[in-house]
Enzyme design. Structure first.
Site, PDB file in Angstrom:
ATOM      1  N   HIS A   1       1.017  -8.585   6.446  1.00 47.38           N
ATOM      2  CA  HIS A   1       2.015  -7.612   6.897  1.00 47.38           C
ATOM      3  C   HIS A   1       1.595  -6.186   6.552  1.00 47.38           C
ATOM      4  O   HIS A   1       0.983  -5.954   5.508  1.00 47.38           O
ATOM      5  CB  HIS A   1       3.368  -7.920   6.241  1.00 47.38           C
ATOM      6  CG  HIS A   1       3.805  -9.327   6.452  1.00 47.38           C
ATOM      7  ND1 HIS A   1       3.573 -10.329   5.529  1.00 47.38           N
ATOM      8  CD2 HIS A   1       4.430  -9.913   7.503  1.00 47.38           C
ATOM      9  CE1 HIS A   1       4.047 -11.471   5.996  1.00 47.38           C
ATOM     10  NE2 HIS A   1       4.563 -11.254   7.192  1.00 47.38           N
TER      11      HIS A   1
ATOM     12  N   ASP B   1      -3.132  -7.759   3.336  1.00 42.49           N
ATOM     13  CA  ASP B   1      -1.970  -8.636   3.480  1.00 42.49           C
ATOM     14  C   ASP B   1      -1.669  -8.811   4.984  1.00 42.49           C
ATOM     15  O   ASP B   1      -1.967  -7.933   5.795  1.00 42.49           O
ATOM     16  CB  ASP B   1      -0.766  -7.993   2.788  1.00 42.49           C
ATOM     17  CG  ASP B   1       0.443  -8.917   2.721  1.00 42.49           C
ATOM     18  OD1 ASP B   1       0.624  -9.573   1.677  1.00 42.49           O
ATOM     19  OD2 ASP B   1       1.200  -8.997   3.717  1.00 42.49           O
TER      20      ASP B   1
ATOM     21  N   ASP C   1      -1.326 -14.223   2.580  1.00 34.11           N
ATOM     22  CA  ASP C   1      -0.553 -14.806   3.686  1.00 34.11           C
ATOM     23  C   ASP C   1      -1.327 -14.741   5.003  1.00 34.11           C
ATOM     24  O   ASP C   1      -0.812 -15.098   6.054  1.00 34.11           O
ATOM     25  CB  ASP C   1       0.842 -14.171   3.810  1.00 34.11           C
ATOM     26  CG  ASP C   1       0.853 -12.671   3.599  1.00 34.11           C
ATOM     27  OD1 ASP C   1      -0.227 -12.062   3.456  1.00 34.11           O
ATOM     28  OD2 ASP C   1       1.963 -12.091   3.586  1.00 34.11           O
TER      29      ASP C   1
ATOM     30  N   HIS D   1       5.217  -3.165   0.074  1.00 28.59           N
ATOM     31  CA  HIS D   1       6.324  -2.754   0.954  1.00 28.59           C
ATOM     32  C   HIS D   1       7.248  -1.730   0.283  1.00 28.59           C
ATOM     33  O   HIS D   1       8.075  -1.113   0.955  1.00 28.59           O
ATOM     34  CB  HIS D   1       7.169  -3.962   1.380  1.00 28.59           C
ATOM     35  CG  HIS D   1       6.441  -4.913   2.286  1.00 28.59           C
ATOM     36  ND1 HIS D   1       5.919  -4.530   3.500  1.00 28.59           N
ATOM     37  CD2 HIS D   1       6.150  -6.232   2.153  1.00 28.59           C
ATOM     38  CE1 HIS D   1       5.337  -5.574   4.077  1.00 28.59           C
ATOM     39  NE2 HIS D   1       5.452  -6.619   3.284  1.00 28.59           N
TER      40      HIS D   1
HETATM   41 ZN   LIG Z   1       2.720 -10.259   3.547  1.00 31.22          ZN
END
Ligand SMILES: [Zn+2]
Length: 337
Positions: free
Chosen positions: A191, A189, A279, A155
């Site tokens: 996200h 991931d 995740d 991120h």
């Molecule tokens: Zn994540």
């Protein structure tokens, strides 16, 4: 398989995060590391290597120097002082004022869920160093490697932290590996890796493929759409595969394999960097893809079958009780011939 990790990464300890105006337990817990190390120890087939601290130039190859200076200044915080930015300078028409901790920490931050404390810098540098050590090893030997990166990285952009990420580990080693070949990053991931995408968005240096939860319903909400294909030289070097939550494992694999097929029509990379977010595991507190340990084994095998020099970097994965087992299952699948 060789594992790159330093205990300095445990020094970053944040206990709470803000979500919807309420304080919640911070998801990027130190116990995530313990869960993974325990699983490696039980499996008995992993060698842990403590990496050297990476050269500063490796960080400046990705991140702005003023951003790094800012992050480094978090070392001046008092013991147990935690800074969670909550004001963000979104109006670009007015001149900006120098950022400082704590009041203008939002200058370099994009969410209110990621905090700084006095050991954040050292832990983030140690995490990037683990990735860098793994990259050197794979470049030198051709063998795959895994870096237990925590804090994670995907991120973080060249000048913003958020999503528990401060330094973009995948981008740092991509820049290093580009000196000796072409690079593809596959980010699985839960996200979208908004930071990694932004770093290479206008460039054909690195192909970025991300499969993740749809930004219509999941963090980081503003990026990760299929229409984001890159700009300028980067057109067609960015491929997003967003999926709605609760997609079954079979749908997940179908979408991933299709994405890989599409990517390999554009690039046949020398190096493969995996931004490995666990995740997507069943029961994750902030992920909803329901991937089981057996599915992780298959996922590892699928990536191994691409037959590329591969560096695997830990990203998310917050169901601490299962995280180690899932990571080990993935690496076991990857190691199987
Ligand atoms: Zn994540």
């Amino acid at each position: 398989m060789k594992i790159f990790y330093s205990s300095l990464q445990k020094k970053h300890v944040i206990r709470k995060e803000v979500y919807n105006g309420k304080a919640h337990s911070y998801n990027d817990k130190v116990s995530r590391i313990d869960s993974i190390l325990k699983a490696f120890k039980q499996a008995g087939r992993y060698e842990i290597i403590v990496p050297e601290i990476l050269p500063f130039e490796a960080l400046t190859s990705v991140h702005d120097e003023d951003y790094l200076t800012f992050l480094e200044s978090s070392q001046n915080l008092k013991n147990d002082e935690v800074i969670c930015p909550y004001v963000f300078p979104c109006d670009y028409r007015i001149p900006r004022h120098e950022p400082f901790i704590p009041k203008r920490a939002g200058y370099y931050c994009f969410d209110a869920g990621t905090s700084l404390m006095n050991n954040t810098w050292n832990a983030a540098v140690a995490s990037a160093s683990a990735a860098y050590g793994a990259a050197i090893y794979t470049k030198t030997t051709g063998e795959p490697s895994y870096a237990l990166c925590r804090p994670p990285g995907h991120h973080a952009s060249k000048n913003m932290f958020g999503g528990y990420c401060y330094l973009n580990n995948a981008a740092v080693i991509a820049k290093y590996l580009l000196q000796s070949g072409s690079v593809m990053i596959v980010d699985f991931d839960y996200h979208h890796g908004n930071g990694t995408q932004s770093i290479f968005y206008d460039s054909s240096e690195v192909f970025y493929l991300s499969i993740h939860a749809h930004p219509l319903v999941e963090y980081p909400y503003f990026t990760g759409f299929e229409t984001e294909i890159g700009i300028d030289d980067g057109v067609n070097y960015n491929l997003n595969v967003p999926l709605m939550p609760l997609s079954s494992p079979s749908e997940y694999f179908k979408a991933l394999l299709k994405g890989l097929e599409k990517a390999f029509k554009v690039i046949n990379p020398d190096y493969l960097i995996l931004s490995a977010g666990f995740d997507i595991e069943a029961g994750d507190p902030i992920g909803h893809f329901n991937i089981s340990p057996n599915d992780f084994f298959r996922l590892g095998k699928e990536f191994r079958s691409l037959n590329k020099k591969t560096i695997i970097l830990q990203e998310g994965g917050y169901l601490v009780s299962e995280l180690g087992r899932n990571v080990e299952s993935f690496l076991a699948g990857f190691s199987e011939n």
